[in-house]
Each structure stands twice: as structure tokens, then as C-alpha cells.
Design a protein around this motif. Sequence first.
Motif, PDB file in Angstrom:
ATOM      1  N   TYR A 136      30.057  27.547 -37.283  1.00  0.00           N
ATOM      2  CA  TYR A 136      29.973  26.129 -36.920  1.00  0.00           C
ATOM      3  C   TYR A 136      28.864  25.879 -35.913  1.00  0.00           C
ATOM      4  N   TRP A 137      28.813  26.675 -34.842  1.00  0.00           N
ATOM      5  CA  TRP A 137      27.820  26.416 -33.798  1.00  0.00           C
ATOM      6  C   TRP A 137      26.420  26.823 -34.236  1.00  0.00           C
ATOM      7  N   LYS A 138      26.306  27.802 -35.109  1.00  0.00           N
ATOM      8  CA  LYS A 138      24.988  28.162 -35.638  1.00  0.00           C
ATOM      9  C   LYS A 138      24.429  27.018 -36.474  1.00  0.00           C
ATOM     10  N   THR A 139      25.314  26.309 -37.155  1.00  0.00           N
ATOM     11  CA  THR A 139      24.897  25.168 -37.962  1.00  0.00           C
ATOM     12  C   THR A 139      24.645  23.937 -37.100  1.00  0.00           C
ATOM     13  N   ASN A 140      25.222  23.900 -35.910  1.00  0.00           N
ATOM     14  CA  ASN A 140      25.120  22.710 -35.055  1.00  0.00           C
ATOM     15  C   ASN A 140      24.491  23.030 -33.699  1.00  0.00           C
ATOM     16  N   VAL A 141      23.459  23.863 -33.706  1.00  0.00           N
ATOM     17  CA  VAL A 141      22.790  24.209 -32.446  1.00  0.00           C
ATOM     18  C   VAL A 141      22.178  22.988 -31.778  1.00  0.00           C
ATOM     19  N   SER A 142      21.904  21.936 -32.547  1.00  0.00           N
ATOM     20  CA  SER A 142      21.284  20.732 -31.973  1.00  0.00           C
ATOM     21  C   SER A 142      22.195  20.042 -30.965  1.00  0.00           C
ATOM     22  N   ALA A 143      23.501  20.365 -30.972  1.00  0.00           N
ATOM     23  CA  ALA A 143      24.407  19.746 -30.004  1.00  0.00           C
ATOM     24  C   ALA A 143      24.025  20.070 -28.568  1.00  0.00           C
ATOM     25  N   PHE A 144      23.402  21.243 -28.354  1.00  0.00           N
ATOM     26  CA  PHE A 144      23.015  21.659 -27.009  1.00  0.00           C
ATOM     27  C   PHE A 144      21.498  21.734 -26.825  1.00  0.00           C
ATOM     28  N   ALA A 145      20.745  21.344 -27.850  1.00  0.00           N
ATOM     29  CA  ALA A 145      19.310  21.588 -27.830  1.00  0.00           C
ATOM     30  C   ALA A 145      18.569  20.575 -26.964  1.00  0.00           C
ATOM     31  N   VAL A 146      17.438  21.013 -26.411  1.00  0.00           N
ATOM     32  CA  VAL A 146      16.551  20.132 -25.660  1.00  0.00           C
ATOM     33  C   VAL A 146      15.758  19.302 -26.664  1.00  0.00           C
ATOM     34  N   PRO A 147      15.701  17.981 -26.510  1.00  0.00           N
ATOM     35  CA  PRO A 147      15.008  17.127 -27.491  1.00  0.00           C
ATOM     36  C   PRO A 147      13.503  17.369 -27.513  1.00  0.00           C
ATOM     37  N   ARG A 148      13.048  18.285 -28.387  1.00  0.00           N
ATOM     38  CA  ARG A 148      11.621  18.588 -28.484  1.00  0.00           C
ATOM     39  C   ARG A 148      11.112  18.549 -29.912  1.00  0.00           C
ATOM     40  N   ASP A 149      11.681  19.425 -30.766  1.00  0.00           N
ATOM     41  CA  ASP A 149      11.141  19.463 -32.120  1.00  0.00           C
ATOM     42  C   ASP A 149      11.564  18.227 -32.907  1.00  0.00           C
ATOM     43  N   LYS A 150      11.072  18.115 -34.126  1.00  0.00           N
ATOM     44  CA  LYS A 150      11.233  16.887 -34.890  1.00  0.00           C
ATOM     45  C   LYS A 150      12.692  16.538 -35.131  1.00  0.00           C
ATOM     46  N   SER A 151      13.487  17.530 -35.511  1.00  0.00           N
ATOM     47  CA  SER A 151      14.888  17.256 -35.809  1.00  0.00           C
ATOM     48  C   SER A 151      15.645  16.798 -34.570  1.00  0.00           C
ATOM     49  N   ILE A 152      15.308  17.386 -33.423  1.00  0.00           N
ATOM     50  CA  ILE A 152      15.985  16.994 -32.201  1.00  0.00           C
ATOM     51  C   ILE A 152      15.503  15.624 -31.737  1.00  0.00           C
ATOM     52  N   LEU A 153      14.219  15.341 -31.942  1.00  0.00           N
ATOM     53  CA  LEU A 153      13.708  14.019 -31.592  1.00  0.00           C
ATOM     54  C   LEU A 153      14.388  12.943 -32.436  1.00  0.00           C
ATOM     55  N   LEU A 154      14.661  13.267 -33.706  1.00  0.00           N
ATOM     56  CA  LEU A 154      15.397  12.334 -34.553  1.00  0.00           C
ATOM     57  C   LEU A 154      16.800  12.107 -34.005  1.00  0.00           C
ATOM     58  N   ALA A 155      17.438  13.201 -33.570  1.00  0.00           N
ATOM     59  CA  ALA A 155      18.766  13.067 -32.975  1.00  0.00           C
ATOM     60  C   ALA A 155      18.709  12.194 -31.720  1.00  0.00           C
ATOM     61  N   LYS A 156      17.639  12.345 -30.940  1.00  0.00           N
ATOM     62  CA  LYS A 156      17.496  11.547 -29.726  1.00  0.00           C
ATOM     63  C   LYS A 156      17.358  10.065 -30.063  1.00  0.00           C
ATOM     64  N   LEU A 157      16.592   9.763 -31.142  1.00  0.00           N
ATOM     65  CA  LEU A 157      16.439   8.379 -31.570  1.00  0.00           C
ATOM     66  C   LEU A 157      17.779   7.783 -31.989  1.00  0.00           C
ATOM     67  N   LEU A 158      18.653   8.638 -32.516  1.00  0.00           N
ATOM     68  CA  LEU A 158      19.984   8.192 -32.922  1.00  0.00           C
ATOM     69  C   LEU A 158      20.968   8.170 -31.764  1.00  0.00           C
ATOM     70  N   GLY A 159      20.505   8.576 -30.574  1.00  0.00           N
ATOM     71  CA  GLY A 159      21.360   8.534 -29.394  1.00  0.00           C
ATOM     72  C   GLY A 159      22.071   9.822 -29.083  1.00  0.00           C
ATOM     73  N   ARG A 160      21.883  10.894 -29.897  1.00  0.00           N
ATOM     74  CA  ARG A 160      22.575  12.164 -29.661  1.00  0.00           C
ATOM     75  C   ARG A 160      21.670  13.058 -28.816  1.00  0.00           C
ATOM     76  N   THR A 161      21.859  13.007 -27.530  1.00  0.00           N
ATOM     77  CA  THR A 161      20.957  13.722 -26.625  1.00  0.00           C
ATOM     78  C   THR A 161      21.589  14.935 -25.979  1.00  0.00           C
ATOM     79  N   ASN A 162      22.909  15.099 -26.059  1.00  0.00           N
ATOM     80  CA  ASN A 162      23.555  16.296 -25.523  1.00  0.00           C
ATOM     81  C   ASN A 162      24.933  16.438 -26.156  1.00  0.00           C
TER      82      ASN A 162
END
Length: 753
Positions: free
Chosen positions: A475-501
Amino acid sequence: MTALFFMLVPTVTMSLVSAHGPESDFTGRVVIDTGHKVLLYQFVCITIAIFACLNLRKLGVAATFAYNCFFKRLGKLDSQQKRLNAFYGGQASVYDTTRSKLLRGRKTMLRLCGAELQRMNGDLVWVDVGGGTGWNIEKMDEYFGIHNFKRVYLVDLCEPLCRVAEQRFKARGWTNIEVVCQDAKSFNLPGLDSLEGTVDLITMSYSLSMIEEFYPVVDRLCKILKPQSGILGVADFYISDTNTRSSSAGILSYQCSWFMRIFWQHWFEFDHVFLHPCRRNYLEHRFDTHKVFNGRNHFVLPYLVQIPFYVWLGKPASSVNLISGEQNAHTYNSINHSLVRAEGGTNSGKGWQRLPYQPSKPEHAQFSTYIYGFTWEDPRCDLQVLDLKAGDNLLLITSAGDNALAYAAHQDQIILNCVDMNPCQNHLLELKLASLRALDYSQFWQMFGKGWIEDFDSILDTKLSPWLSSSAYQYWKTNVSAFAVPRDKSILLAKLLGRTNLYTTGYSGLALQCLKGMLRLMGVYKAAQSLTRSKSLDEQMDTWRRNISGWIHGTLATWFLDNPVIMWQLLGVPVSQWTMLRSEGSMSQYVRDTLEPVVAETSFTEDNYFYYLLLALEYSPTCCPDYLTKSGFDQLKHISASSNDRCTFKLHTSTILNVLRGMQEGELTKAVIMDHMDWFSLDDAQEEVGALARVLAKGGFVLWRSAARVPWYIEVFTRNGFSVEPISVRQPNTMKPLDRVNMYASFYKATKF
């Protein structure tokens, strides 16, 4: 350098035009004479030549790869070794460069193996089967130093690749590595008198799918691996069966579409790479699954071309389930014909147990994430009533695990049966327990205080994985973005959607994002944020009444909370509970009775971490749950590393009723069931209360909260032999909160006669 040239060409061109004095025709356009055109042409040619020279090596590598893989004729060869030599002979020198993006999962597999090796002692022996150029061994040195091994053996049938490996190891000065150019079915290891049960680690990186007669190879690896502690690590391509797996061994993202199953199997067969499911199935039949992750490689056309690959760690099969200590505790997987150890891994050195469950069951499969990223009940009030003593055996709902950790920090010689039907809630608690075991306080605070941490993916593999069950790791390997620093494209997309931590993920995270949006819409977001910086209760109350209260109690907010669909989808309040809440007064009265006392009596800056999180989306060192304080962390770290005389967490992925049915009469001393009975029908309530009456010891009791001041199911407890008393009941228009949350109307205790 390429970008530099593309920027340089137009700049120099304009300089040449300016230096030679361009002319203009009658329309005002710039006209370049023949001499100027020649100079410009020469410059462009020189630029292209320089660009080609700088990229010559890359072009050469690509050409070598393309020729050997797609155009070179191999002819009719009578052995696998000859085919391998012919195929790789011309590309051995560029093998690592051309496979770096194709062979995904190798680093993950090596990091998982390295993490497991950290727990082993003695003279370690590693065999890398199909190790090719030695890339795996060189990379492993980053995660677990090669000097820690007594002997390392690279076994491969391809002579050109073996020569590359020998040169690689010689350049590194490693003297404890032996390159063995032999068949995987019959290799001998120089320096070892006997192979059977002598090897600590075996790895296979994209080699199992290339071995034609794989059954005897897997059987042989099973014999030479140490029977108790040995680890087998595999990274490879795969295609799934047509049926869904029923066990927890690799169920997440396992299934492939019919197109992927057909296309990739036939595509890879052109290169003598075989992806039929029988290979992975037989591997999982002969070994117990310890860790597994199913991924997709998107390197050609992202999210269009998806090559399935898996990372798998196994241990020698055993008839003893080391989690429960019972004999014959394997779970038979009728889909892939394998015996899968229940949640793989031992309980050695752990203060918790993850009980086995089947993710494919409808009650579990309906959840793809957790509903609650944080617990919304105040443990301080619970502890005042629970009066925990050594030897207590409690049942409670897992939620985000915060209250379970609070109880354990208060009394460390108890058993906590944490129950949740949503597997992801237990994944979250398991991650917290593993982090307590493996991380230092600064890392732990960064993860669960701030909700993010640098390089969570690496921390998960190298530090946390040995302490996680396979399902939690997946589960956590598939959802590493839950703890990730908003840098790469996928995380930046998450940040735009409001998921920052962490605290902006899950359904509770969606609710926090909606709250933030609503406060912005009402124009009170900054004022609400300032509540977390108030220096006194008077200042906090003044800010609330002057800037916020009128808007919160206004029409929009009341409509928002008076909508049963919104309450269920965003806040997890079912219609039955919403109906109970509305039956005792208006929604506007409920909102007023909830918020006004909390603002007046509790400090959002120093004590009320529930509302601090709602507004700040993180905790502060002065306003956080007890498990996030340094003293709480130290206490719980001792517990997480013990399985004998201290608290034991038992994580049940099931319903409360099913867990109670599996317990002995009088086994429990106390139970905390939050508000979940507000969701029940009369029959459901009767069944669960009856089970509680059987399992609780005499004098044991149940604590619960309710949205109603007088919940209808009190009489069900009375009929089943309980004496019910209210601990606190919230009255309308009072300024005294029940607790720091104050969202429930009552808090009850039912004691068994």
C-alpha cells in the motif's frame, strides 16, 4: 548542452545579420544577401556537427542496441548459452546503459534485501543468479556494503556479460566476489564444500523469465537457501492470471488487462523472455511470500505503454505461521495454486501483530484509501475513565491509530486489539508502529508531525520494510506521494489538487481541503489561521467572535452541514447518525453548541491539536498528540521493540463482531467503540452487544460516544446485562465542552454486571 545550442543558434544568427548590415526591401522586411546566406549556412552546419559530436556516444549506444535487438540475425543455435552469447556479444558494453529504464524495480528489490540483511549476523553468502554485468552487486554496495559478505557469487550463462562483470569488480578492488559462468540448474560455487542450506541471499533480476527450464532452478534455489533466515529476492516482468487473487500476497495492482496479458507475453517471446504466470506462481508455491510490489513501467509512452513488473521477496516455506505461532497456518491460494504465509515476516523484536485477512473480500475491497488520516476522538477523556492497569485487554476501533498509541504510552503492559474493516486504516497504524521501531525522533516527527519527509520511498524500502507486513508495504509503496515533497510532476499535480502532505490525503484530507475552500469562499481563512497563533483564550475568543463566528453560523455553513450526502461523503457521517443528530435540534444549534465552547475553553495554540490540524494541516511541537511528543515517542519506541513484557498491538482487519466471535469468554476487560453503533439497526446492535457481553469479563465495561444525547441503543445494553451511565452529556446553549473535540452530544459507559 543540447538546450544551450538551441538557444545559441538564433542569437548568433541575429548577430551575423546585424554585423553584415542587412538590407530592407520596400515592404520593410529584412533581406540577407548571398554572402550573408553562406555565412549563416556555414554556422548552422557547424552547429549541427558540434551537436552530433557531443551526442555521438548516445547515438552510438542507441544504434548498437537497435542493431543487436532488432536487426542482427542470430541463426540457428543449438543451446541457450550460444543464443545468449550471440545476442549479447555485440551489446555487452552498452547493456547497463540501455536497460536502466527498462528493468525497473531492481533498486527496490536490492534495497529490500539490504534492509533484511541488516538483521542478520555471521559470514553472509550471496548468490546473484543471472547477474549479467554485475550491476546488481555494484548497486547493492550502496545499501549493504559488499565488505559485509564473506562471499558473493555472480552466476550467469552468458560469457560476454560475465567478462564485463569481472572487469567491473576488478576495477572496484573487490576480492570476495566470484564470477561463475555456468547454468543455473547445475552451477557449483567455489569455496563452498556443500551448497545445501548454506546461502543467506539469492537474487534474480530479470533472469527468471529468461530461464527455459525454470522448475528445477527454483527447486534448487529452495535447497541451497538457509531454511530459517534465507532471503530470495526477485525483480522481473510478469503477466497476471485471468482470475483475481484472494490472498494478500501481491493483490494490489496485480491484475493486468486482457490486452496486456496477450500483447506482452507474445512480444517478449520474440527475445526468448517468457512471462507466463506459471513462473511467478511456482515461485510463490515453493517459497513463503515475504514482501511483494506490483508496478507498471511507463518509460516509452507514459501512461499509454504499461509493462507489468513485480518485486518479490520470499523465505523458505514453513508449516509454522510465525505471527500467530500456530501450526499449519498457511493460507491456500486457489487462484495461483500457492501457499502464502499469512502476512509474511516474523514477530521477532516487534511489539505488534498484523493478523491475516483476505483483501479480495467485498467488505475490504471497497476501500482504496483510509477514511481517517487522524483520529477525531479525544483520548484524554478516555484515559480518565479507562483507568488502565497492567494486564488489561482492550478492544478498540483502529481509525488512524492515534488513540491506541495514546493508551499504550499511558500504560505499557496491556494488549490492544485494534479493529477496522478498512485495511488502509491498519496500514496507517502499522506504518506508525514501524516508524517508531526504525526511525529516530526527528524523522518520526517529520513524517507524522509535518506530514511529509524527504525521500520517503527510500526510507520505506531501506528502514521500514522489514517491520511492515506485505500488504502494508504494498500500500505505501503505491502511495509514496502521501509523504512526498512536492517537486516532480506527479507531486506537483497532487499539490494543485490540494494534497500536499499526509493530512490532506484520504477522505478526511478531502474534508480538510473542502473546509479550507469554504473558509476562503467566506473570506475568513486568514482569520481562522490566526486562531492557531493566539496568545491567550481571550484573544482567541475575540478573533472568533469579531471575524469568524457570524460566517460559520451563517446560511452557507449550515446548509453544508445540513446536507446528508455531503456529511457522508466528506465527513464520514452516515445517514442514520445524521438523522439521530437532527432529531434533537436544528443544525445551526448543533454547530453553535459544538464550536463556541471549544473556542472559549481550549487553546488552539497550546492544547487543542484537533482544531490546530484542521486549520494548519499539520501539528506543532506545542500542540500535537502525545505520541508525537519526545517523551511519548521514547516510551512507545521501547514498546515497539518488544513482544514479551510490554504492550502488544493486535491489528485485526475485520468487523468488531467477527473479532468478538473469535475471542474466549471473559477475555476482554474493556472496549472503546467510538460512535459506530450510531450506524446500526436494532438487529445489528443486539448482535454486537450480545457478543460484547459474552467476551467481557465481569466488571469490564464499554465506552462509546454518540451524536445523540440519549442514543436509542442504551436499552439494548441494559437487556444484555449492562449497567449504563452517562459520563457527560452536552446540553444546548452551554459553554462547557465535553472534550477538546466536542462534536458528539454524549459520552457513555456500560459496565457488565
